[in-house]
Design a protein around this motif. Structure first.
Motif, PDB file in Angstrom:
ATOM      1  N   LEU A  20       0.907  -1.061  -0.130  1.00 30.79           N
ATOM      2  CA  LEU A  20      -0.023   0.032   0.155  1.00 30.79           C
ATOM      3  C   LEU A  20       0.887   1.350   0.012  1.00 30.79           C
ATOM      4  O   LEU A  20       1.880   1.182   0.410  1.00 30.79           O
ATOM      5  CB  LEU A  20      -0.774  -0.052   1.151  1.00 30.79           C
ATOM      6  N   THR A  21       0.339   2.364  -0.631  1.00 29.86           N
ATOM      7  CA  THR A  21       1.077   3.541  -0.642  1.00 29.86           C
ATOM      8  C   THR A  21       0.624   4.443   0.404  1.00 29.86           C
ATOM      9  O   THR A  21      -0.525   4.340   0.846  1.00 29.86           O
ATOM     10  CB  THR A  21       1.084   4.265  -2.006  1.00 29.86           C
ATOM     11  N   ALA A  22       1.229   5.487   0.894  1.00 35.82           N
ATOM     12  CA  ALA A  22       0.972   6.353   1.602  1.00 35.82           C
ATOM     13  C   ALA A  22      -0.259   7.343   1.282  1.00 35.82           C
ATOM     14  O   ALA A  22      -1.093   7.924   1.863  1.00 35.82           O
ATOM     15  CB  ALA A  22       2.145   7.455   2.241  1.00 35.82           C
ATOM     16  N   ALA A  23      -0.134   7.678   0.047  1.00 36.91           N
ATOM     17  CA  ALA A  23      -1.220   8.444  -0.653  1.00 36.91           C
ATOM     18  C   ALA A  23      -1.126   8.461  -2.104  1.00 36.91           C
ATOM     19  O   ALA A  23      -0.240   8.635  -2.828  1.00 36.91           O
ATOM     20  CB  ALA A  23      -0.741   9.933  -0.353  1.00 36.91           C
ATOM     21  N   GLY A  24      -2.317   8.371  -2.602  1.00 40.53           N
ATOM     22  CA  GLY A  24      -2.486   8.082  -4.124  1.00 40.53           C
ATOM     23  C   GLY A  24      -2.864   9.254  -4.929  1.00 40.53           C
ATOM     24  O   GLY A  24      -2.950  10.420  -4.361  1.00 40.53           O
ATOM     25  N   PRO A  25      -3.343   9.071  -6.165  1.00 37.94           N
ATOM     26  CA  PRO A  25      -3.818  10.153  -6.982  1.00 37.94           C
ATOM     27  C   PRO A  25      -4.868  10.963  -6.220  1.00 37.94           C
ATOM     28  O   PRO A  25      -5.236  12.164  -6.497  1.00 37.94           O
ATOM     29  CB  PRO A  25      -4.213   9.659  -8.209  1.00 37.94           C
ATOM     30  N   SER A  48      -7.178  13.072   1.854  1.00 36.28           N
ATOM     31  CA  SER A  48      -8.045  12.880   0.806  1.00 36.28           C
ATOM     32  C   SER A  48      -9.613  12.970   1.304  1.00 36.28           C
ATOM     33  O   SER A  48      -9.756  12.136   2.203  1.00 36.28           O
ATOM     34  CB  SER A  48      -7.930  11.591  -0.030  1.00 36.28           C
ATOM     35  N   ASP A  49     -10.366  13.607   0.633  1.00 30.10           N
ATOM     36  CA  ASP A  49     -11.751  13.872   0.772  1.00 30.10           C
ATOM     37  C   ASP A  49     -12.366  13.165  -0.306  1.00 30.10           C
ATOM     38  O   ASP A  49     -13.740  13.478  -0.482  1.00 30.10           O
ATOM     39  CB  ASP A  49     -12.197  15.079   0.990  1.00 30.10           C
ATOM     40  N   LEU A  75      -7.383  -1.999   0.264  1.00 32.22           N
ATOM     41  CA  LEU A  75      -7.624  -1.526   1.391  1.00 32.22           C
ATOM     42  C   LEU A  75      -9.102  -1.796   1.842  1.00 32.22           C
ATOM     43  O   LEU A  75     -10.040  -1.306   1.153  1.00 32.22           O
ATOM     44  CB  LEU A  75      -7.177  -0.106   1.525  1.00 32.22           C
ATOM     45  N   ALA A  76      -9.279  -2.445   3.062  1.00 31.36           N
ATOM     46  CA  ALA A  76     -10.645  -2.746   3.387  1.00 31.36           C
ATOM     47  C   ALA A  76     -10.905  -1.646   4.302  1.00 31.36           C
ATOM     48  O   ALA A  76     -10.189  -1.115   5.236  1.00 31.36           O
ATOM     49  CB  ALA A  76     -10.772  -3.770   4.223  1.00 31.36           C
ATOM     50  N   LEU A  87     -11.350  -0.835  -1.332  1.00 26.14           N
ATOM     51  CA  LEU A  87     -10.851   0.171  -1.834  1.00 26.14           C
ATOM     52  C   LEU A  87      -9.749   0.083  -2.481  1.00 26.14           C
ATOM     53  O   LEU A  87      -8.532  -0.680  -2.231  1.00 26.14           O
ATOM     54  CB  LEU A  87     -10.472   1.420  -0.842  1.00 26.14           C
ATOM     55  N   ASP A  88      -9.451   0.540  -3.732  1.00 25.09           N
ATOM     56  CA  ASP A  88      -8.247   0.350  -4.619  1.00 25.09           C
ATOM     57  C   ASP A  88      -7.178   1.305  -3.532  1.00 25.09           C
ATOM     58  O   ASP A  88      -7.341   2.357  -3.087  1.00 25.09           O
ATOM     59  CB  ASP A  88      -8.495   1.562  -5.863  1.00 25.09           C
ATOM     60  N   ARG A  89      -5.930   0.579  -3.446  1.00 24.65           N
ATOM     61  CA  ARG A  89      -5.043   0.907  -2.505  1.00 24.65           C
ATOM     62  C   ARG A  89      -4.416   2.317  -2.929  1.00 24.65           C
ATOM     63  O   ARG A  89      -3.798   3.051  -2.128  1.00 24.65           O
ATOM     64  CB  ARG A  89      -3.969  -0.018  -2.453  1.00 24.65           C
ATOM     65  N   ARG A  90      -4.581   2.755  -4.156  1.00 24.22           N
ATOM     66  CA  ARG A  90      -3.850   4.103  -4.687  1.00 24.22           C
ATOM     67  C   ARG A  90      -4.911   5.078  -4.869  1.00 24.22           C
ATOM     68  O   ARG A  90      -4.617   6.290  -4.333  1.00 24.22           O
ATOM     69  CB  ARG A  90      -3.283   3.752  -5.832  1.00 24.22           C
ATOM     70  N   THR A  91      -5.830   4.860  -5.371  1.00 23.60           N
ATOM     71  CA  THR A  91      -6.991   5.854  -5.532  1.00 23.60           C
ATOM     72  C   THR A  91      -8.138   6.083  -4.582  1.00 23.60           C
ATOM     73  O   THR A  91      -8.817   6.943  -4.550  1.00 23.60           O
ATOM     74  CB  THR A  91      -7.850   5.806  -6.985  1.00 23.60           C
ATOM     75  N   LEU A  92      -8.198   4.976  -3.620  1.00 20.70           N
ATOM     76  CA  LEU A  92      -9.411   4.659  -2.689  1.00 20.70           C
ATOM     77  C   LEU A  92     -10.660   4.676  -3.323  1.00 20.70           C
ATOM     78  O   LEU A  92     -11.595   4.639  -2.651  1.00 20.70           O
ATOM     79  CB  LEU A  92      -9.539   6.125  -1.770  1.00 20.70           C
ATOM     80  N   GLU A  93     -10.741   4.464  -4.618  1.00 19.01           N
ATOM     81  CA  GLU A  93     -11.790   4.132  -5.254  1.00 19.01           C
ATOM     82  C   GLU A  93     -12.775   2.687  -4.914  1.00 19.01           C
ATOM     83  O   GLU A  93     -11.843   1.783  -5.000  1.00 19.01           O
ATOM     84  CB  GLU A  93     -11.610   4.249  -6.709  1.00 19.01           C
TER      85      GLU A  93
END
Length: 346
Positions: A20-25, A48-49, A75-76, A87-93
């Motif tokens: 997992l990354t700390a913060a994605g796009p 991210s909001d 990411l659950a 959730l997508d681990r980079r975008t949170l989608e």
């Protein structure tokens, strides 16, 4: 949980977490290339909001109370309204949502989450309280024992909305640890109990219990174990007209007393509390352009409730990537916000 107004680990899931990354796009617009210090030990890399007041597959994506790295690379994110999102681990989608239920098919007040190597989900509900096991598709597999005193009154001595909030693997995945949010009736104010279970394959038996002292007016919404046995502990409170208080502590239960046979924790001699050290007060983090929908001492703050250790920071021994999330309670003046931190523990 639905936060009351108050005045005032990286273990079994590490293999998946390190991807997992700390913060994605989704957080890029809020990021600074070098990050920003909240304290000497904690740096805010971004927030991210992107999920605030959104829905996925007909399910509101707020009310988030817990996070956990999934071995499948996602990411659950757990909603306290019984929804579990991938959730997508980079975008949170969001990629998937599963609805959870108790033995009678009723919704849970779900608060804590860990995921086993085989994808089994362990989920706390603060209603009873309980810890239940589910498969990837949300089918109920079983339920862990809970000590009688930790049950909500009149069955036990716990207060309503004050039970199991945090959940984490411990002891390298050989144990499970859950944190109560508030003190039991008869215990000293602010003294919360941390309950453990020993793992035997897919079965769990009750283990040691420890006492942790939260700051005045604050509760414990989340706890995460580190590989060395120490814990990251979130403390949180809310004052109407002022806003949230959220602090991150490093705690060490390794020399604390086993309190499972101590009926009332009232400061008696011989009971060693879990030792704690303040890592950061989130009010001291840079706002990075965040805005708040209600009064806050720092517009970055909200009702932060979930936390996951998502990996190690490369080239920085003892430093971990940590993601926080706030529970908006499906409230127009609160925000679903993800926070991406680097936390130094030595």
């Amino acid at each position: 949980m639905r936060l009351r107004t108050v005045l005032a680990t990286l273990t079994a899931g590490l293999a998946a977490a390190t991807t997992l990354t700390a913060a994605g796009p989704a957080a890029a617009s809020a990021n600074s290339p070098g990050g920003h210090a909240c304290s000497p030990a904690v740096t805010l890399d971004g927030f991210s909001d992107s999920l605030d007041k959104t829905s996925y597959d007909g399910t509101f994506t707020g009310n988030l109370s817990a996070l956990a790295p999934d071995p499948d690379g996602t990411l659950a994110a757990l909603s306290d309204r019984s929804a579990l999102f991938s959730l997508d681990r980079r975008t949170l989608e969001p990629r998937k949502v599963v609805q959870l239920a108790d033995e009678k098919g009723a919704a849970l007040d779900a608060e804590g989450l860990v995921i086993d190597r085989d994808g089994t989900r362990l989920v706390t509900s603060e209603t009873e309280p309980s810890v239940r096991r589910y498969d990837r598709d949300g089918r109920l597999l079983g339920r862990l024992p809970v000590p009688a005193p930790l049950q909500v009154a009149p069955a036990g001595r716990a207060v309503v909305n004050g039970t199991f909030e945090g959940l984490s693997w411990a002891d390298g995945g050989r144990a499970l640890l859950a944190s109560m949010e508030y003190a039991l009736s008869g215990d000293a104010a602010g003294t919360v109990r941390l309950q453990t279970w020993k793992r035997h394959g897919a079965a769990f038996t009750l283990g040691a219990q420890y006492a942790y002292r939260a700051d005045a007016g604050l509760g414990v919404p989340e706890v995460q174990a580190l590989p060395d046995g120490r814990l990251l502990v979130l403390e949180r409170g809310f004052t109407a007209g002022v806003g949230n208080t959220v602090r991150l502590y490093l705690a060490d239960p390794r020399r604390a007393s086993d309190t499972r046979d101590v009926e009332h924790l009232t400061g008696q001699a011989g009971v060693r509390l879990v030792r704690k050290t303040l890592l950061a007060d989130i009010v001291d983090c840079p706002s990075l352009g965040a805005t708040a929908k209600q009064p806050q001492p720092n517009p970055l703050l909200d009702n932060i409730e979930g936390m996951a250790v998502t990996g190690r920071a490369p080239g920085r021994p003892g430093t971990f990537r940590v993601t926080l999330v706030s529970d908006d309670n499906q409230n127009a003046v609160q925000t679903t916000r993800f926070y991406f931190l680097r936390v130094r523990t030595r």
